[in-house]
Motif scaffolding. Structure first.
Motif, PDB file in Angstrom:
ATOM      1  N   ASP A   1     -12.935   3.344   0.484  1.00 25.50           N
ATOM      2  CA  ASP A   1     -13.380   4.522   1.216  1.00 25.50           C
ATOM      3  C   ASP A   1     -14.776   4.250   1.779  1.00 25.50           C
ATOM      4  OD1 ASP A   1     -13.604   7.220   2.022  1.00 25.50           O
ATOM      5  OD2 ASP A   1     -14.858   7.577   0.261  1.00 25.50           O
TER       6      ASP A   1
ATOM      7  N   ARG B   1       0.816  -1.216   0.000  1.00 31.12           N
ATOM      8  CA  ARG B   1       0.000   0.000   0.000  1.00 31.12           C
ATOM      9  C   ARG B   1       0.847   1.262   0.000  1.00 31.12           C
ATOM     10  NH1 ARG B   1      -5.027  -0.859   4.016  1.00 31.12           N
ATOM     11  NH2 ARG B   1      -3.454  -0.370   5.562  1.00 31.12           N
ATOM     12  N   THR B   2       2.012   1.201   0.628  1.00 35.91           N
ATOM     13  CA  THR B   2       2.812   2.421   0.589  1.00 35.91           C
ATOM     14  C   THR B   2       3.569   2.503  -0.731  1.00 35.91           C
ATOM     15  OG1 THR B   2       4.407   1.246   1.947  1.00 35.91           O
ATOM     16  CG2 THR B   2       3.096   2.882   3.035  1.00 35.91           C
TER      17      THR B   2
ATOM     18  N   GLU C   1       1.151   9.128   1.071  1.00 34.68           N
ATOM     19  CA  GLU C   1       0.349   8.507   0.020  1.00 34.68           C
ATOM     20  C   GLU C   1      -1.127   8.903   0.138  1.00 34.68           C
ATOM     21  OE1 GLU C   1       1.064   6.952  -2.618  1.00 34.68           O
ATOM     22  OE2 GLU C   1      -0.929   6.152  -3.071  1.00 34.68           O
ATOM     23  N   LEU C   2      -1.568   9.179   1.367  1.00 32.09           N
ATOM     24  CA  LEU C   2      -2.979   9.518   1.583  1.00 32.09           C
ATOM     25  C   LEU C   2      -3.250  11.015   1.477  1.00 32.09           C
ATOM     26  CD1 LEU C   2      -3.633   7.167   4.643  1.00 32.09           C
ATOM     27  CD2 LEU C   2      -4.465   6.856   2.303  1.00 32.09           C
TER      28      LEU C   2
ATOM     29  N   ASP D   1      -6.067  -3.143  10.395  1.00 30.96           N
ATOM     30  CA  ASP D   1      -6.361  -2.051   9.473  1.00 30.96           C
ATOM     31  C   ASP D   1      -7.260  -1.002  10.121  1.00 30.96           C
ATOM     32  OD1 ASP D   1      -5.910  -0.889   7.022  1.00 30.96           O
ATOM     33  OD2 ASP D   1      -7.739  -1.702   6.135  1.00 30.96           O
TER      34      ASP D   1
ATOM     35  N   PHE E   1       1.367   1.274  -4.321  1.00 31.05           N
ATOM     36  CA  PHE E   1       0.316   2.246  -4.636  1.00 31.05           C
ATOM     37  C   PHE E   1       0.935   3.557  -5.125  1.00 31.05           C
ATOM     38  CE2 PHE E   1      -3.722   0.784  -2.139  1.00 31.05           C
ATOM     39  CZ  PHE E   1      -3.616  -0.465  -2.706  1.00 31.05           C
TER      40      PHE E   1
ATOM     41  N   LYS F   1      -6.452   2.913  10.354  1.00 23.27           N
ATOM     42  CA  LYS F   1      -7.372   3.967   9.883  1.00 23.27           C
ATOM     43  C   LYS F   1      -7.634   4.980  10.988  1.00 23.27           C
ATOM     44  CE  LYS F   1      -9.939   1.723   6.164  1.00 23.27           C
ATOM     45  NZ  LYS F   1      -9.522   0.299   6.007  1.00 23.27           N
TER      46      LYS F   1
ATOM     47  N   THR G   1      -4.448   2.136  -9.284  1.00 24.13           N
ATOM     48  CA  THR G   1      -5.103   1.470  -8.160  1.00 24.13           C
ATOM     49  C   THR G   1      -6.587   1.814  -8.165  1.00 24.13           C
ATOM     50  OG1 THR G   1      -3.069   1.727  -6.896  1.00 24.13           O
ATOM     51  CG2 THR G   1      -5.064   1.176  -5.660  1.00 24.13           C
TER      52      THR G   1
ATOM     53  N   LYS H   1      -8.032   0.879  -3.081  1.00 20.94           N
ATOM     54  CA  LYS H   1      -8.238   1.821  -1.976  1.00 20.94           C
ATOM     55  C   LYS H   1      -9.712   1.786  -1.645  1.00 20.94           C
ATOM     56  CE  LYS H   1      -4.583   5.001  -3.233  1.00 20.94           C
ATOM     57  NZ  LYS H   1      -4.232   6.273  -3.862  1.00 20.94           N
TER      58      LYS H   1
ATOM     59  N   GLU I   1     -10.347   2.483  -6.961  1.00 26.57           N
ATOM     60  CA  GLU I   1     -10.877   3.041  -5.708  1.00 26.57           C
ATOM     61  C   GLU I   1     -12.313   2.573  -5.536  1.00 26.57           C
ATOM     62  OE1 GLU I   1      -8.061   6.965  -6.275  1.00 26.57           O
ATOM     63  OE2 GLU I   1     -10.241   7.268  -6.141  1.00 26.57           O
TER      64      GLU I   1
ATOM     65  N   TRP J   1       3.096   6.182   4.213  1.00 26.73           N
ATOM     66  CA  TRP J   1       1.675   5.894   3.993  1.00 26.73           C
ATOM     67  C   TRP J   1       0.855   7.175   4.152  1.00 26.73           C
ATOM     68  CZ3 TRP J   1      -1.797   3.613   1.550  1.00 26.73           C
ATOM     69  CH2 TRP J   1      -3.068   3.296   2.042  1.00 26.73           C
TER      70      TRP J   1
END
Ligand code: 0A1
Ligand code: ZN
Length: 871
Positions: free
Chosen positions: A546, A353-354, A626-627, A569, A357, A573, A449, A544, A451, A623
């Motif tokens: 949401d 993910r880091t 990335e967000l 996870d 992505f 979050k 990626t 990803k 979503e 991470w």
């Protein structure tokens, strides 16, 4: 600017080879200043080639052509152009004798045949064989090789090549020869040879069918005591592949060689795997648990390639994920079976993910099966390897383990001895399971990626809960529009009392939703209250997701979700939300619920310590970047630091209790219980020293003195390095170096502890490390541990607001590009993400890239990375 622009190779231009080679006979004479390579190729026209080419065209780079004969007669009308040898108007069948002179000692690229610490070794993937002799250097030309190596007996007592030894003996002038024969047809990228003064460690493995395989590991004498773990891992991998995939080893000997200078981690050459020392050698005193873990999985990875890569290989390099994605999936399954599947999954997803992505969101984004490349060495990427493995995992999820096994059996049976495509792999899975994977194939074709946006509604009257999932995928270079993917979403619903709710008439409490359209709604009925959804369990798809969980719901999931991955996870979050709220000014204080959630983790008896250690680790700066759009690294770091300090101060007593409960002692074993205990205890130690706690410091000093294994010793060192205790830190660094200066692998750790430190690893420190006597520009591990770790992991200092970190990297890349382009291109990766950052960082990164682009003598490797990322 480079004088001429390197040309791209396109998948759409693939043509079958015009000529096939059935047999290759090599005689390699090794001398101190050069090697003579005599090759005899049995060549025939390929009946499947429609072009009916008359000329034979072979690849060759930096070769001195000494002689060329066709069917015994000298060839006079050949042409040698840059990269090619052309022999005009050749017959249907013939043999070609070629002698080339090469200079392994001057080979600083470490591709082809080169010298490392006095030994000769090879690295032929992807296109290194053409640096040894002229050859159709493409994976769909598969031949049987016989290799005779001749060298001075005293300096090079060990002479190895692929296959089984068939002849050996003395020659004149103190020289000797060993001849090896590999009965399995293979592409040139799997060719290997080694010559050196090496010690041999032997073991054996009895296969399911009762054959005894000779296992041999070759290392320099000083590394003799570091072979046990790799050999044990190898035997586990051999047994596992028989049990889980029904794959037996096929030669009589399996050899592993460790070399210090290596561009990658390891290489799966047929019967003769060559490893970077750092990925194979271990002893409790010199290697950490993390290294033990990595070695186990890399040894397995290379071994698994014997089937997924060697027996069945790639038609062309666009198909690289055929072998890499599948083999990474296999080594992940293996690691999960050897330890804790949940912890293994967490570590893997965290990396995916880091780093992957970020790659998929950047200018170098490419599909798992790319459409074009300039330099194939640049495509050994996280997308091809890790996302490729996730794609295979999704097939496994969709088919279930039994059908998947039938699919892999069919794939191996159908394509044994062939060079095939990712499409052939998917077709075998389809044929075995009768599932239609047409739409699924988009995972190989479309980059980016996906979503998932999830909304829900609960109708209390009818007790119906509706989940609506919309998928989209951002544009990537060359792909502005994306068709919907076929996405498996493993999920469950949880009641407020923590009960897992039945989802269907069979009372299943977990299911896999399959998304195929842009939007899908799924209904669950018979519910007494609105449930909390647990989505994408085990990270069932590389997407990803949401959904607006509240912080209370996340805390609830942290302790109640039956899926361990999702418990972790949920914690991530929650922590992300807390940190980014502070960074973005929505909160000024750290939400006390986060602290309480961690307190519960630390005080609940019976939890898996490895899980607790993972759950206590705050989301990494990488991470968080990335967000975030326009990431301001210093601001993100500041917020993260504030949260870490608050949490650690509030939990000081509990952390000390964790330390008190951990009684190291007894002999080191790489065994899940011990590893978990060390990881939790050392996480606690790191938090205590980071808040400047005196007791933490005393414990770190004591542990540093008394530790009998490298895991604990290095953890103590790092705890001191990343702390305000400046005197203790420098003393510990000096002592560590004094104790371990004789061991290059430990010195690499010592470098990384500094270059990766957000506390001390600034440009000045890293510049000092480059001047350290143990630093060696020609050794990729040293370069990675100082420059690569600084730019890739030490985001605080690399993204120093004054741009000094970026400029530093640019200078080192430029220097390295002159002698090892694979390494310079690898090191340039962090710069390629420039668009993700706040304007001041973006400008300075792009400025460094432009300077590199404008260099007159840029390598092809670096040219591709730099021009595409500025693109
Ligand atoms: N195939 C090896 C790693 C490897 C990758 C690229 C190389 O050169 C460009 C060399 C080796 C593996 O997957 O282990
Ligand atoms: Zn591999």
């Amino acid at each position: 600017m480079r004088a001429e622009q390197p040309q791209a190779v396109h998948l759409a231009d693939y043509r079958v080879p015009a000529f096939l080679i059935d047999h290759v006979d090599l005689r390699i004479e090794l001398f101190e200043d050069c090697a003579l390579v005599h090759s005899r190729l049995n060549i025939r026209r390929n009946p499947a080639d429609e072009s009916q080419a008359r000329d034979l065209v072979l690849n060759g780079e930096e070769l001195g052509l000494e002689s060329l004969m066709l069917d015994g007669r000298p060839v006079e009308n050949h042409r040698v152009d840059e990269g090619f040898l052309t022999v005009p108007s050749v017959p249907e069948h013939f043999h070609l004798d070629v002698t080339t002179r090469i200079h392994p000692r001057d080979n600083t690229r470490l591709e082809g045949l080169y010298q490392s610490s006095g030994m000769f070794c090879t690295q032929c993937e992807a296109e290194g064989f053409r640096r040894i002799t002229y050859f159709p250097d493409r994976p769909d030309v598969m031949a049987c090789y016989r290799t005779r190596i001749e060298a001075d007996r005293e300096a090079y007592p060990v002479l190895l090549a692929n296959g089984n030894p068939v002849d050996w003996g003395e020659l004149e002038d103190g020289r000797h020869q060993v001849t090896w024969e590999d009965p399995y047809p293979k592409p040139s990228y799997l060719f290997a040879m080694v010559a050196g003064d090496l010690v041999e460690k032997r073991d054996e493995f009895v296969t399911g069918s009762g054959r005894t395989i000779d296992l041999r590991m070759y290392v320099e004498a000083r590394n003799e005591a570091k072979c046990e773990h790799a050999l044990a891992s190898l035997k586990k991998a051999m047994a596992w592949d028989e049990e889980v995939y029904g794959r037996e080893y096929d030669l009589d000997i399996f050899m592993v060689v460790a070399v210090d200078d290596f561009n990658m981690g390891a290489m799966e050459n047929k019967g003769l795997n060559i490893f970077n020392s750092s990925c194979v050698l271990a002893s409790p005193e010199t290697a950490t648990d993390a290294a033990y873990d990595r070695i186990e999985s890399i040894v397995a990875h290379e071994y698994f390639h014997n089937w997924s890569g060697n027996r069945v290989t790639c038609r062309d390099w666009f198909q690289l994920s055929l072998k890499e994605g599948f083999t990474v999936f296999r080594d992940n399954q293996f690691s999960a079976d050897m330890g804790s599947p949940t912890v293994q999954r967490i570590d893997h997803v965290n990396m995916l993910r880091t780093a992957q992505f970020a790659e998929d969101a950047g200018p170098m984004a490419h599909p798992v099966r790319p459409d074009s490349y300039i330099e194939i060495a640049n495509f050994y990427t996280l997308t091809v390897y890790e996302k490729g493995a996730e794609v295979v995992r999704m097939i496994h999820t969709l088919l279930g383990p039994d059908m998947f096994r039938e699919g892999s059996d069919l794939y191996f049976a159908r394509h044994d001895g062939q060079a095939v495509t990712t499409d052939d792999f998917v077709r075998a899975m389809e044929d075995a399971s009768s599932r239609d994977l047409t739409q699924f194939r988009r995972w190989y074709e479309q980059a980016g990626t996906p979503e998932l946006r999830v909304t829900d509604a609960f109708d209390a009257e009818s007790g119906t809960y509706t989940l609506t999932i919309r998928q989209s995928c951002p544009a990537t270079p060359g792909q502005s529009h994306k068709e919907p993917f076929h996405i498996p979403v493993r999920m469950g619903l949880i009641a407020s009392d923590g009960e897992a709710l039945p989802l269907d008439a069979e009372q299943n409490t977990e299911t896999v939703l399959e998304l195929t359209d842009t939007e899908h709604s799924f209904q669950f009925s018979g519910l007494a209250e609105r449930p909390v959804p647990s989505l994408l369990r085990g990270f069932s798809a590389p997407v990803k997701l949401d959904y607006s969980w509240t912080r209370d719901q996340l805390m609830f999931l942290m302790s109640r979700d039956p899926d361990g991955f999702n418990r972790w996870d949920a914690g991530q979050k929650l922590a992300v939300d807390v940190i980014l709220s502070i960074q973005q000014g929505r909160d000024t204080e750290v939400d006390p619920r986060l602290v309480e959630a961690y307190r519960t983790l630390l005080t609940t008896p019976g939890l898996d310590r490895a899980m607790v250690a993972r759950m206590l680790a705050l989301p990494s700066t990488a991470w968080l970047i990335e967000l975030t759009d326009e990431a301001d690294v210093a601001a993100i770091d500041g917020a993260r630091h504030q949260v870490e300090q608050t949490v650690a101060r509030a939990l000081r007593d509990e952390l000390l209790q964790v330390r008190a409960d951990h009684h190291p002692g007894g002999d080191y074993a790489f065994e899940p219980g011990q590893v978990a205990a060390r990881s939790l205890s050392n996480s606690a130690l790191a938090l205590l020293t980071r808040i400047g706690d005196d007791q933490g410091r005393d414990q770190a000093l004591a542990q540093f003195d008394q530790a009998t294994n490298m895991t604990d010793r290095l953890a103590a060192l790092k705890a001191l390095v990343d702390s305000p205790f400046s005197q203790e830190r420098e003393d510990a660094l000096a002592r560590f170096h004094a104790d371990w200066q004789h061991d290059p692998q430990v010195v690499e750790q010592w470098f990384a502890a500094q270059s990766g430190s957000p506390w001390i690893g600034n440009v000045n420190r890293v510049t000092e490390l480059l001047a350290h006597p143990a630093f060696d520009w020609k050794n990729p591990n040293k370069v990675r541990m100082v420059i690569g770790v600084f730019a890739g992991r030490n985001l605080t200092h690399f993204h120093s607001p004054d741009g000094s970190g970026h400029r530093f990297l640019g200078e080192q890349i430029r220097r390295l590009d002159a002698f090892n382009p694979q390494i310079s291109a690898q090191l340039a990766q962090p710069l390629t993400r420039w668009r993700q950052y706040a304007p001041h960082l973006r400008d300075s990164m792009a400025g460094v890239l432009r300077e590199l682009r404008d260099l007159p003598d840029l390598s092809r490797d670096l040219y591709e990375v730099v021009t595409k990322s500025l693109g």
